[in-house]
Write a protein that holds these residues in place. Structure first.
Motif, PDB file in Angstrom:
ATOM      1  N   SER A  70       0.847  -1.192   0.000  1.00 28.63           N
ATOM      2  CA  SER A  70       0.000   0.000   0.000  1.00 28.63           C
ATOM      3  C   SER A  70       0.886   1.247   0.000  1.00 28.63           C
ATOM      4  CB  SER A  70      -0.924   0.002   1.224  1.00 28.63           C
ATOM      5  OG  SER A  70      -0.182  -0.165   2.410  1.00 28.63           O
ATOM      6  N   GLU A  71       0.334   2.339  -0.510  1.00 24.68           N
ATOM      7  CA  GLU A  71       1.133   3.567  -0.605  1.00 24.68           C
ATOM      8  C   GLU A  71       1.626   4.020   0.762  1.00 24.68           C
ATOM      9  OE1 GLU A  71      -1.325   6.372  -2.583  1.00 24.68           O
ATOM     10  OE2 GLU A  71      -1.231   5.346  -4.532  1.00 24.68           O
ATOM     11  N   SER A  72       0.826   3.752   1.791  1.00 23.10           N
ATOM     12  CA  SER A  72       1.242   4.119   3.137  1.00 23.10           C
ATOM     13  C   SER A  72       0.436   3.328   4.148  1.00 23.10           C
ATOM     14  CB  SER A  72       1.031   5.626   3.379  1.00 23.10           C
ATOM     15  OG  SER A  72      -0.357   5.932   3.273  1.00 23.10           O
ATOM     16  N   PHE A  73       0.929   3.268   5.380  1.00 21.84           N
ATOM     17  CA  PHE A  73       0.150   2.775   6.501  1.00 21.84           C
ATOM     18  C   PHE A  73      -0.435   4.002   7.186  1.00 21.84           C
ATOM     19  CE2 PHE A  73       2.290  -1.057   5.605  1.00 21.84           C
ATOM     20  CZ  PHE A  73       1.683  -2.086   6.312  1.00 21.84           C
ATOM     21  N   ILE A  74      -1.754   4.045   7.318  1.00 23.40           N
ATOM     22  CA  ILE A  74      -2.398   5.265   7.804  1.00 23.40           C
ATOM     23  C   ILE A  74      -3.619   4.902   8.642  1.00 23.40           C
ATOM     24  CG2 ILE A  74      -3.858   5.546   5.762  1.00 23.40           C
ATOM     25  CD1 ILE A  74      -3.233   8.600   5.969  1.00 23.40           C
ATOM     26  N   ASN A  75      -3.975   5.774   9.580  1.00 26.08           N
ATOM     27  CA  ASN A  75      -5.093   5.486  10.487  1.00 26.08           C
ATOM     28  C   ASN A  75      -6.412   6.010   9.908  1.00 26.08           C
ATOM     29  OD1 ASN A  75      -4.322   8.160  10.819  1.00 26.08           O
ATOM     30  ND2 ASN A  75      -4.866   8.209  12.997  1.00 26.08           N
ATOM     31  N   LEU A  76      -6.774   5.493   8.744  1.00 23.29           N
ATOM     32  CA  LEU A  76      -8.054   5.778   8.113  1.00 23.29           C
ATOM     33  C   LEU A  76      -8.929   4.531   8.137  1.00 23.29           C
ATOM     34  CD1 LEU A  76      -6.943   7.799   4.936  1.00 23.29           C
ATOM     35  CD2 LEU A  76      -7.894   8.706   7.066  1.00 23.29           C
TER      36      LEU A  76
END
Length: 309
Positions: A70-76
């Motif tokens: 994934s492009e980033s690990f994010i808290n969404l």
């Protein structure tokens, strides 16, 4: 995930398949009302060919690099990424960024061309060691003396006496976190070992149970990797496999929900889980006389198995 057909793009000389992976966290609104925020999540993709009936261990990921992520690990609530890879077989691994976090999720994969997806999982099997052939002559004098002291005049150990014995033993092991064995768990052990229907353990039955518990203690310590005195769900799965039980994802989730407290499994719950698994597998094997992997039973047999097994 199997990508079977490349894109229909005459101007694109690269043989690749376009697809989109979307990872969504479940029930986070409910947890937010309880003061919990979104987890930081993402996914990685690995090339993988081979048997589908397998649960990959840590060694695989130490020896193989991801081919996409994934492009980033994010808290969404949802993380999605559009990717292109050559036709082939791939493993999609969703995860939290921080280790030890557990949550429910939905993983969706959209492809432009033909594809197939399948959950990578173990087959449910149990491997038991041959039953110990112990006679009274095999029991040494020190164990015999201990048994006589613990069992009293009747020279048999009841459920309550077993609970007292085991709780005295585990309190001496300061490295174990435990709330102690309950009457229910000790009753399960007695039922599993009781060969003569007395609901009590004679010296041979107790010797066999004692050997099992010592073996399970070694397994527990071996897979308590962080030496916390209890096990995570990841450690629990490996420990169960070492004890002879290979279970699928759903069964492991059920066992963790049943035997974990605050997302951790202590020693007494680990032993209770093993006792229940051994009893249920052996009960099934007795019913499955032809080895077909399926059985038929009436309501009386079902109730006896589930209530007394």
């Amino acid at each position: 995930m199997t990508l079977q057909e490349e894109d229909d793009d005459p101007e694109d000389e690269e043989e690749a398949c376009s697809f989109l992976v979307a990872l969504m966290q479940k029930d986070r609104r409910r947890y937010r009302r309880q003061g919990q925020d979104m987890h930081t999540v993402g996914f990685a993709i690995y090339e993988f060919k081979g048997c589908q009936s397998v649960h990959l261990k840590k060694d695989f990921f130490l020896k193989h690099s991801s081919c996409a992520r994934s492009e980033s690990f994010i808290n969404l609530r949802e993380v999605s990424t559009r990717l292109r890879l050559p036709p082939g077989e791939y493993l999609v691994v969703p995860s939290t960024f921080e280790p030890g976090k557990e949550a429910d999720f939905v993983l969706r994969i959209f492809t432009e061309k033909q594809s197939a997806t399948e959950e990578l999982d173990d087959e449910v099997v149990a491997h038991f060691e041959d039953e110990e052939d112990i006679t009274e002559r095999d029991i040494d004098d020190s164990f015999r003396a201990m048994f006589a002291k613990l069992s009293g005049e009747d020279m048999e150990i009841s459920v309550r006496e077993l609970m007292t014995i085991l709780n005295r033993v585990v309190t001496k092991h300061k490295d174990l976190k435990t709330d102690g064995f309950s009457m229910e768990s000790c009753r399960g052990m007695v039922n599993m070992m009781d060969k003569d229907g007395t609901s009590r353990l004679g010296i041979i039955e107790f010797q066999i149970l004692w050997n099992k518990i010592k073996k399970w203690l070694e397994i527990f310590r071996q897979f308590d990797l962080d030496m916390s005195g209890c096990m995570s769900s990841y450690e629990m799965r490996m420990a169960l496999e070492s004890a002879g039980f290979k279970l699928n994802n759903r069964l492991n989730q059920v066992l963790v929900a049943r035997y974990a407290e605050n997302e951790a499994i202590d020693f007494d719950n680990f032993v209770c889980c093993l006792v229940k698994l051994e009893a249920m597998f052996k009960a099934f094997q007795q019913l499955d006389k032809d080895g077909t992997g399926s059985v038929e039973m009436n309501i009386t047999e079902w109730l006896y198995l589930t209530m007394c097994g």
